[in-house]
Design an enzyme around this catalytic site. Sequence first.
Site, PDB file in Angstrom:
ATOM      1  N   SER A 115      41.850  52.960  45.272  1.00 21.71           N
ATOM      2  CA  SER A 115      42.510  52.722  43.986  1.00 21.71           C
ATOM      3  C   SER A 115      43.088  53.958  43.336  1.00 21.71           C
ATOM      4  CB  SER A 115      41.525  52.075  43.034  1.00 21.71           C
ATOM      5  OG  SER A 115      40.575  53.025  42.621  1.00 21.71           O
ATOM      6  N   LYS A 140      38.938  42.570  38.016  1.00 20.40           N
ATOM      7  CA  LYS A 140      40.258  43.208  38.072  1.00 20.40           C
ATOM      8  C   LYS A 140      41.330  42.113  38.130  1.00 20.40           C
ATOM      9  CE  LYS A 140      38.089  47.508  39.036  1.00 20.40           C
ATOM     10  NZ  LYS A 140      37.514  48.484  39.950  1.00 20.40           N
ATOM     11  N   THR A 181      35.480  41.928  43.302  1.00 17.19           N
ATOM     12  CA  THR A 181      35.158  41.872  41.877  1.00 17.19           C
ATOM     13  C   THR A 181      35.898  40.712  41.231  1.00 17.19           C
ATOM     14  OG1 THR A 181      35.061  43.112  39.809  1.00 17.19           O
ATOM     15  CG2 THR A 181      37.038  43.402  41.119  1.00 17.19           C
TER      16      THR A 181
HETATM   17  C1  LIG Z   1      36.120  49.069  39.989  1.00 18.78           C
HETATM   18  C2  LIG Z   1      35.563  49.260  41.362  1.00 18.78           C
HETATM   19  C3  LIG Z   1      34.311  48.755  41.702  1.00 18.78           C
HETATM   20  C4  LIG Z   1      33.386  48.176  40.671  1.00 18.78           C
HETATM   21  O1  LIG Z   1      33.775  46.904  40.275  1.00 18.78           O
HETATM   22  P1  LIG Z   1      33.360  46.409  38.822  1.00 18.78           P
HETATM   23  O2  LIG Z   1      33.436  44.935  38.929  1.00 18.78           O
HETATM   24  O3  LIG Z   1      34.317  47.015  37.859  1.00 18.78           O
HETATM   25  O4  LIG Z   1      31.965  46.894  38.581  1.00 18.78           O
HETATM   26  C5  LIG Z   1      33.906  48.808  43.019  1.00 18.78           C
HETATM   27  N1  LIG Z   1      34.681  49.373  43.970  1.00 18.78           N
HETATM   28  C6  LIG Z   1      35.875  49.912  43.659  1.00 18.78           C
HETATM   29  C7  LIG Z   1      36.690  50.517  44.753  1.00 18.78           C
HETATM   30  C8  LIG Z   1      36.343  49.888  42.346  1.00 18.78           C
HETATM   31  O5  LIG Z   1      37.494  50.471  42.037  1.00 18.78           O
END
Ligand SMILES: *Cc1c(COP(=O)(O)O)cnc(C)c1O
Length: 403
Positions: free
Chosen positions: A188, A247, A244
């Site tokens: 990311s 996002k 997740t």
């Molecule tokens: C944001 C993120 C997470 C964590 O996810 P959340 O649901 O926000 O706790 C895990 N892995 C990556 C690569 C992320 O960018």
Amino acid sequence: MNYNDFFNDNLNSLKSEGRYRVFADLEKLAGDFPKALNYSDSKAKEVIVWCSNDYLGMGQNRIVLDAMIEAIEKAGAGSGGTRNISGTNHYHILLEREICYLHQREAALLFNSGYLANQATLSTLGKKIPGCTIFSDEKNHASMILGIKNSGAKKVIFKHNCMKDLENKLKKADKSDAKIIAFESLYSMDGDFSPVREIVNLAKKYNALTYLDEVHAVGIYGSRGSGVAEQENIMNDIDILQGTLAKAFGVMGGYITGKKNIVDFIRSNASGFIFTTSIPPCLAAGAYAAIRHLKFSSTERKKLLSVVTSLKKNLRKAGINFLDHGSHIIPVIVGDAKLCTQASKLLLDNYAIYVQPINYPTVPVGTERLRLSASPLHSDEMISKLARALKEVFNELNIKLAA
Ligand SMILES: *Cc1c(COP(=O)(O)O)cnc(C)c1O
């Protein structure tokens, strides 16, 4: 020990290095995404948000909001317990079933966040599988790193996306020993994809399990929005796929999905799953609505990618360099923590544009950046205004972007 001095010294050194974090005090305006009110100054001011992970605007989608409101009316606020002790609501079951359909896997398990899903799953696998070695990409997310560390398993870090390095390291391990390769599909901070198919092939060759974090890809890539594994047609070759709901799906919560016995093993052994209250039913209902909507509608995905293409075009025209790996994430590397923070402040104060500076330790020192994330709801006018504002701010601060 002088505790006061200790805490103050730590905070002061963060400040002097320009990487002390300050929250933007925002009030999102439901129905008016990506606009928000910024309360950080004395009076509230409307700003355009250009750094949200609500990539598809689903956090304000009417279908999602209605599902959440209905679930609150029907099932109340909190879940009332851990999953094992009265905290499994029918909404959780429906959502887990929907996640199975989405990824075409046998089983799925919800966590309170994507962070917890990574941390709890990797630490449990590494701790419980005898003699396990975890091969971890050097750019893996903090939650994976912590899970691996907590597992106490042997850890081998391989160079980012480097298959040669990974294979060399796999070769050195005993063929009969247990191995896990932990990686992401879309990183990311740089916005680059990993060679998922090549990693799967190496895993087969060396009898390793694959653990794939698809957090930034779910909802966006693949014809039904299930991610890069779907797009590359290797869904069944990923042993544990993690995602997740916070996002692109716009709500909150995390999950893993895979074969029934692996998921059941985590459900039965992971402390970070067992000993915490489950997510409220309304969150499960909202995420369920978002996943179902995006499974049938590619309108949001297509619009996001067209906004991203247009933004990249506008940035190029304005002479602004950025990393382009063909994903929807657009990092502009400033390369200095203080300048990055100043640029962000000028954008907010003078142009009502909110882009959070990203500094160490989220990214390496010297690669501090503004990470732009678009959505289907950013207009042409917002795009051209952003490109113009970035150009003026970089000129004013005499920032030379890396080519
Ligand atoms: C944001 C993120 C997470 C964590 O996810 P959340 O649901 O926000 O706790 C895990 N892995 C990556 C690569 C992320 O960018």
